[in-house]
Motif scaffolding. Structure first.
Motif: not given
Length: 156
Positions: A72-84
């Protein structure tokens, strides 16, 4: 390897702490820098830079929220979460106790297209951070994002 978000533990702790809302902060690292976006002047904390992100909707998992807010905010698509990495708590006129949870992510590309909520973006390192208007807690998040990105690169 994809980071597994400890969703149940996070939500239980938030409830025990009296948190009324959860939000996400999303760190997109590229070329040793982190993406920050600037809120439009007429919005809450208008003119301040921040990590992309926002509220977790009812029934939504944290990963779903990260993917949705990022798109919504950047038009980038998530491929994976790598850390918190560490976040902070805050309140708004309509949300009395919010906990921001921060995630380092990988995306499909780095071509940002902003939503109407933001009017500028930049990939910035710690030196560049000093030039941007940003709240103290967000500056801390940004430094933690850089540290998380450095750790991830070192262990990759």
């Amino acid at each position: 390897m994809t980071y597994v978000i400890p969703e149940t533990a996070i939500r239980r702790q938030a409830e025990a702490d009296g948190i009324t809302h959860l939000s996400t902060g999303i760190a997109v690292a590229y070329d040793g820098k982190i993406l920050v976006v600037r809120r439009t002047p007429d919005d809450f904390l208008g003119g301040s830079y921040e990590l992309p992100g926002g509220g977790v909707d009812p029934g939504e998992t944290l990963t779903e929220s990260v993917a949705r807010e990022l798109l919504e905010e950047t038009n980038l698509r998530l491929t994976r979460v790598v850390a918190m990495f560490p976040g902070f708590e805050y309140s708004t006129p309509s949300k009395p106790k919010v906990r921001q949870l921060n995630f380092l992510v990988e995306t499909e590309g780095h071509e940002v297209q902003l939503s109407a909520e933001h009017d500028d973006f930049v990939f910035v390192d710690e030196k560049g951070l000093k030039l941007l208007e940003m709240t103290g807690p967000m500056k801390d998040c940004f430094k933690n994002a850089l540290s998380a990105a450095d750790s991830f690169r070192a262990n990759a």
